[in-house]
Design a protein around this motif. Structure first.
Motif, PDB file in Angstrom:
ATOM      1  N   CYS A   1       0.951  -1.535   0.438  1.00 40.98           N
ATOM      2  CA  CYS A   1       0.161   0.193  -0.283  1.00 40.98           C
ATOM      3  C   CYS A   1       0.651   1.400   0.086  1.00 40.98           C
ATOM      4  CB  CYS A   1      -0.579   0.296   1.208  1.00 40.98           C
ATOM      5  SG  CYS A   1      -2.070   1.617   0.897  1.00 40.98           S
ATOM      6  N   ILE A   2       0.356   1.724  -0.982  1.00 39.65           N
ATOM      7  CA  ILE A   2       0.938   3.530  -0.783  1.00 39.65           C
ATOM      8  C   ILE A   2       0.041   4.448  -0.664  1.00 39.65           C
ATOM      9  CG2 ILE A   2       1.667   5.455  -2.172  1.00 39.65           C
ATOM     10  CD1 ILE A   2       2.844   2.968  -3.755  1.00 39.65           C
ATOM     11  N   SER A   3       0.192   5.230   0.850  1.00 41.72           N
ATOM     12  CA  SER A   3      -0.882   5.447   1.137  1.00 41.72           C
ATOM     13  C   SER A   3      -0.949   7.365   0.940  1.00 41.72           C
ATOM     14  CB  SER A   3      -1.434   5.838   2.229  1.00 41.72           C
ATOM     15  OG  SER A   3      -2.485   6.161   3.510  1.00 41.72           O
ATOM     16  N   ASN A   4      -2.073   8.180   1.530  1.00 41.21           N
ATOM     17  CA  ASN A   4      -1.876   9.362   1.415  1.00 41.21           C
ATOM     18  C   ASN A   4      -1.315  10.536  -0.342  1.00 41.21           C
ATOM     19  OD1 ASN A   4      -2.719  12.249   2.393  1.00 41.21           O
ATOM     20  ND2 ASN A   4      -0.535  11.932   3.633  1.00 41.21           N
ATOM     21  N   VAL A   5      -1.983   9.800  -1.329  1.00 41.27           N
ATOM     22  CA  VAL A   5      -1.290  10.521  -2.633  1.00 41.27           C
ATOM     23  C   VAL A   5      -2.525  11.731  -2.179  1.00 41.27           C
ATOM     24  CG1 VAL A   5      -0.933  10.030  -4.498  1.00 41.27           C
ATOM     25  CG2 VAL A   5      -0.760   8.072  -3.426  1.00 41.27           C
ATOM     26  N   ARG A   6      -1.855  12.750  -2.007  1.00 43.35           N
ATOM     27  CA  ARG A   6      -2.578  14.416  -2.807  1.00 43.35           C
ATOM     28  C   ARG A   6      -1.114  14.910  -2.786  1.00 43.35           C
ATOM     29  NH1 ARG A   6      -4.373  16.509   2.588  1.00 43.35           N
ATOM     30  NH2 ARG A   6      -3.713  15.342   4.157  1.00 43.35           N
TER      31      ARG A   6
ATOM     32  N   TYR B   1       8.906   1.335  -8.383  1.00 44.38           N
ATOM     33  CA  TYR B   1       9.978   0.346  -7.662  1.00 44.38           C
ATOM     34  C   TYR B   1       9.489  -0.527  -6.943  1.00 44.38           C
ATOM     35  CZ  TYR B   1      12.951  -1.305  -3.433  1.00 44.38           C
ATOM     36  OH  TYR B   1      13.391  -2.536  -3.380  1.00 44.38           O
ATOM     37  N   LEU B   2       8.258  -0.522  -6.425  1.00 37.74           N
ATOM     38  CA  LEU B   2       7.243  -2.249  -5.725  1.00 37.74           C
ATOM     39  C   LEU B   2       7.102  -3.385  -7.146  1.00 37.74           C
ATOM     40  CD1 LEU B   2       4.636   0.082  -3.069  1.00 37.74           C
ATOM     41  CD2 LEU B   2       6.649  -2.051  -2.906  1.00 37.74           C
TER      42      LEU B   2
ATOM     43  N   GLY C   1       2.825  -7.887  -0.859  1.00 40.57           N
ATOM     44  CA  GLY C   1       2.629  -7.607   0.652  1.00 40.57           C
ATOM     45  C   GLY C   1       3.992  -8.013   1.705  1.00 40.57           C
ATOM     46  N   VAL C   2       3.381  -8.160   2.683  1.00 41.07           N
ATOM     47  CA  VAL C   2       4.094  -8.030   4.130  1.00 41.07           C
ATOM     48  C   VAL C   2       5.901  -8.591   3.473  1.00 41.07           C
ATOM     49  CG1 VAL C   2       2.566  -8.323   5.221  1.00 41.07           C
ATOM     50  CG2 VAL C   2       3.706 -10.582   4.532  1.00 41.07           C
ATOM     51  N   MET C   3       6.163  -9.100   2.647  1.00 41.55           N
ATOM     52  CA  MET C   3       7.041 -10.461   1.652  1.00 41.55           C
ATOM     53  C   MET C   3       7.908  -9.000   1.443  1.00 41.55           C
ATOM     54  SD  MET C   3       7.651 -12.519   4.076  1.00 41.55           S
ATOM     55  CE  MET C   3       8.919 -13.759   3.216  1.00 41.55           C
ATOM     56  N   LEU C   4       7.479  -8.268   1.296  1.00 38.46           N
ATOM     57  CA  LEU C   4       7.932  -6.967  -0.216  1.00 38.46           C
ATOM     58  C   LEU C   4       7.984  -6.229   0.753  1.00 38.46           C
ATOM     59  CD1 LEU C   4       9.482  -6.141  -2.820  1.00 38.46           C
ATOM     60  CD2 LEU C   4       7.005  -6.061  -3.386  1.00 38.46           C
ATOM     61  N   LYS C   5       9.559  -4.913   1.119  1.00 42.06           N
ATOM     62  CA  LYS C   5       9.236  -3.837   1.297  1.00 42.06           C
ATOM     63  C   LYS C   5       9.310  -2.783   0.596  1.00 42.06           C
ATOM     64  CE  LYS C   5       8.841  -6.554   5.542  1.00 42.06           C
ATOM     65  NZ  LYS C   5       7.433  -6.023   5.578  1.00 42.06           N
TER      66      LYS C   5
END
Length: 269
Positions: free
Chosen positions: A212-217, A232-233, A244-248
């Motif tokens: 998740c990438i949050s607060n895009v505005r 990158y992700l 998911g949780v295995m990918l930082k």
């Protein structure tokens, strides 16, 4: 008559930190209560958050905005047939209705499977989608080389929760899904968009499978920064075969890359 000269509103000694955040910190006090101005500002923010939750996505305007960018969209609906149902039955917002599923099933399949499908869902703030989705795609799509990424038709889903992207990708045979969705409004952010990326999406996955990438505005994470992180992700998810949780998120901060600054705003120089 009292000769007390103390001010009616007592300022908070931490008030200088308010320049760094719209969060309601160090508001001061008048007696044991909030001063009138921040109290009225709180009521206004609460009203804006409620409006964002109940606001209906202007799909024709969004379609036109995407069309001017050369992007056609497939219109879909979740199983929630109204906003009231959507708010009370999150499970219905996670699945496509039968007509929408048939639309995707009847789309021509490409010779090579799609690498990714972008899904736009209204979520809990259609306002966030109206203001941010198309502008974010302006920053994101040019960063994906066409020779490396086979992108499926863009999909817009009404009354959508995040997990509905899994079913959309599964029906299209896409290897990855990116869901742009309006986040639950905060009292200082009724227009915040979230981005969820999932590798090998399929119906029934849970949130531990997503990044998740949050607060895009404009007042939060900028479009170029969000696009940089998502690129990158997506690249690392495909290279390592996981999400998911295995990918930082180890993407470098664009501002730090360009300026070399790692300063902490809480530490005065």
């Amino acid at each position: 008559m009292s000769n007390d000269k103390r001010p009616v509103v007592a300022n908070d000694p931490w008030s200088k930190l308010r320049q760094y955040t719209p969060a309601r910190i160090a508001l001061g006090h008048s007696g044991t209560s909030l001063p009138t101005k921040p109290h009225l500002e709180f009521q206004l923010a609460h009203a804006r958050a409620r409006d964002a939750v109940h606001h209906a996505l202007d799909i024709p305007a969004l379609e036109e905005s995407l069309r001017t960018r050369g992007l056609a969209a497939v219109l879909l609906n979740s199983r929630a047939d109204s906003r009231a149902t959507y708010l009370q039955r999150p499970d219905l917002g996670r699945r496509l209705d039968e007509a929408s599923a048939r639309v995707l099933e009847n789309l021509p399949r490409p010779e090579e499977p799609y690498d990714v499908v972008f899904v736009i869902g209204d979520g809990l703030s259609a306002l966030a989608i109206e203001e941010n989705a198309a502008k974010f795609l302006d920053a994101m799509l040019p960063s994906l080389p066409k020779d490396d990424w086979h992108i499926a038709p863009l999909c817009i889903v009404k009354e959508a929760r995040v997990a509905i992207g899994d079913e959309v990708a599964e029906l299209l045979g896409a290897k990855m899904v990116v869901v742009l969705i309006g986040e639950r409004p905060g009292l200082s952010s009724p227009d915040s968009m979230g981005i969820y990326m999932t590798l090998n999406p399929r119906t029934g996955l849970t949130d531990e499978s997503r990044n998740c990438i949050s607060n895009v505005r404009p007042a939060g994470l900028s479009y170029p920064h969000a696009a940089h992180k998502l690129n990158y992700l997506m690249t690392e998810a495909r290279r390592r075969g996981l999400s998911g949780v295995m990918l930082k998120d180890e993407a470098e901060n664009l501002a730090q890359v360009s300026t070399g600054s790692h300063d902490n705003f809480l530490i005065e120089s």
